[in-house]
Design a protein around this motif. Structure first.
Motif, PDB file in Angstrom:
ATOM      1  N   ASP A   1       0.773  -1.283  -0.205  1.00 16.25           N
ATOM      2  CA  ASP A   1       0.008  -0.144  -0.014  1.00 16.25           C
ATOM      3  C   ASP A   1       1.002   1.209   0.075  1.00 16.25           C
ATOM      4  N   ALA A   2       2.001   1.020   0.616  1.00 17.19           N
ATOM      5  CA  ALA A   2       2.956   2.449   0.722  1.00 17.19           C
ATOM      6  C   ALA A   2       3.370   2.737  -0.693  1.00 17.19           C
ATOM      7  N   TYR A   3       3.458   1.970  -1.692  1.00 18.95           N
ATOM      8  CA  TYR A   3       3.758   2.302  -3.108  1.00 18.95           C
ATOM      9  C   TYR A   3       2.612   2.292  -3.951  1.00 18.95           C
ATOM     10  N   ALA A   4       1.698   1.793  -3.631  1.00 20.87           N
ATOM     11  CA  ALA A   4       0.418   1.596  -4.806  1.00 20.87           C
ATOM     12  C   ALA A   4      -0.400   2.489  -4.318  1.00 20.87           C
ATOM     13  N   LEU A   5      -0.872   3.037  -3.182  1.00 18.45           N
ATOM     14  CA  LEU A   5      -1.843   4.130  -2.977  1.00 18.45           C
ATOM     15  C   LEU A   5      -1.592   5.473  -3.530  1.00 18.45           C
ATOM     16  N   PRO A   6      -0.320   6.072  -3.480  1.00 19.51           N
ATOM     17  CA  PRO A   6       0.075   7.077  -4.292  1.00 19.51           C
ATOM     18  C   PRO A   6      -0.102   6.866  -5.596  1.00 19.51           C
ATOM     19  N   VAL A   7       0.345   5.938  -6.125  1.00 20.09           N
ATOM     20  CA  VAL A   7       0.340   5.625  -7.562  1.00 20.09           C
ATOM     21  C   VAL A   7      -0.969   5.734  -8.164  1.00 20.09           C
ATOM     22  N   LEU A   8      -2.141   4.912  -7.394  1.00 23.67           N
ATOM     23  CA  LEU A   8      -3.601   5.065  -7.693  1.00 23.67           C
ATOM     24  C   LEU A   8      -4.144   6.335  -7.568  1.00 23.67           C
ATOM     25  N   ARG A   9      -3.834   6.915  -6.665  1.00 24.16           N
ATOM     26  CA  ARG A   9      -4.203   8.666  -6.546  1.00 24.16           C
ATOM     27  C   ARG A   9      -4.056   9.333  -7.725  1.00 24.16           C
ATOM     28  N   SER A  10      -2.646   9.418  -7.818  1.00 23.63           N
ATOM     29  CA  SER A  10      -2.201  10.061  -9.109  1.00 23.63           C
ATOM     30  C   SER A  10      -3.023   9.712 -10.329  1.00 23.63           C
ATOM     31  N   GLU A  11      -3.280   8.417 -10.791  1.00 25.53           N
ATOM     32  CA  GLU A  11      -3.911   7.825 -11.693  1.00 25.53           C
ATOM     33  C   GLU A  11      -5.201   8.446 -11.958  1.00 25.53           C
ATOM     34  N   ALA A  12      -5.775   8.230 -10.616  1.00 31.11           N
ATOM     35  CA  ALA A  12      -7.249   8.724 -10.523  1.00 31.11           C
ATOM     36  C   ALA A  12      -7.352  10.133 -10.943  1.00 31.11           C
ATOM     37  N   LEU A  13      -6.438  11.182 -10.507  1.00 28.84           N
ATOM     38  CA  LEU A  13      -6.712  12.357 -10.673  1.00 28.84           C
ATOM     39  C   LEU A  13      -6.246  12.777 -12.063  1.00 28.84           C
TER      40      LEU A  13
END
Length: 146
Positions: free
Chosen positions: A101-113
């Motif tokens: 989650d430490a690496y995946a959640l920021p990537v997911l947030r960036s992609e969603a935005l």
């Protein structure tokens, strides 16, 4: 001998034709989260992720999505019908989940935005988290459209 050679040649041609036809039916690339994965979770109403098209403004909480490694829930901030921020309210915990989650959640947030929607790609190694994140975000965006 001729019959065997002809049969082998025909089989080879048939296999090549099948592979060629199969390879040509792929179509355009699409998100790995579309279709059955997104439709399978609670709070997911459609297999596509349209942008929040109303002039909604506010903070909208997504559904709690169960994954094999815990729950995922997000909150979407929408301003004038556009997704402007995503905050994780619940995430998986324990074992490797914290690292993932430490690496995946920021990537997911960036992609969603960047997409302005829940139509995002799966983060490699974080398939369950990615699916839960996208489904929860879609539920929040659906709430924004109501």
């Amino acid at each position: 001998m001729r019959a065997t050679t002809a049969a082998l040649a025909l089989t080879g041609c048939s296999v090549a034709l099948l592979i060629g036809v199969r390879a040509g039916t792929g179509g355009l690339p699409r998100s790995a989260l579309t279709g059955a994965d997104r439709a399978a979770g609670p709070g997911s109403g459609t297999t596509t992720a349209p942008r929040a098209t109303s002039a909604a403004t506010g903070t909208f909480t997504g559904a709690v999505e169960d994954t094999p490694y815990g729950t995922v829930q997000v909150e979407a901030v929408v301003r004038g019908g556009r997704l402007t921020d995503v905050t994780v309210l619940q995430q998986t915990h324990g074992g490797r989940s914290d690292q993932i989650d430490a690496y995946a959640l920021p990537v997911l947030r960036s992609e969603a935005l960047a997409a302005g929607s829940a139509d995002i790609d799966v983060v490699s190694g974080a398939t369950y988290t990615s699916g839960g994140y996208a489904r929860s975000l879609q539920a929040a965006l659906d709430a924004a459209r109501r």
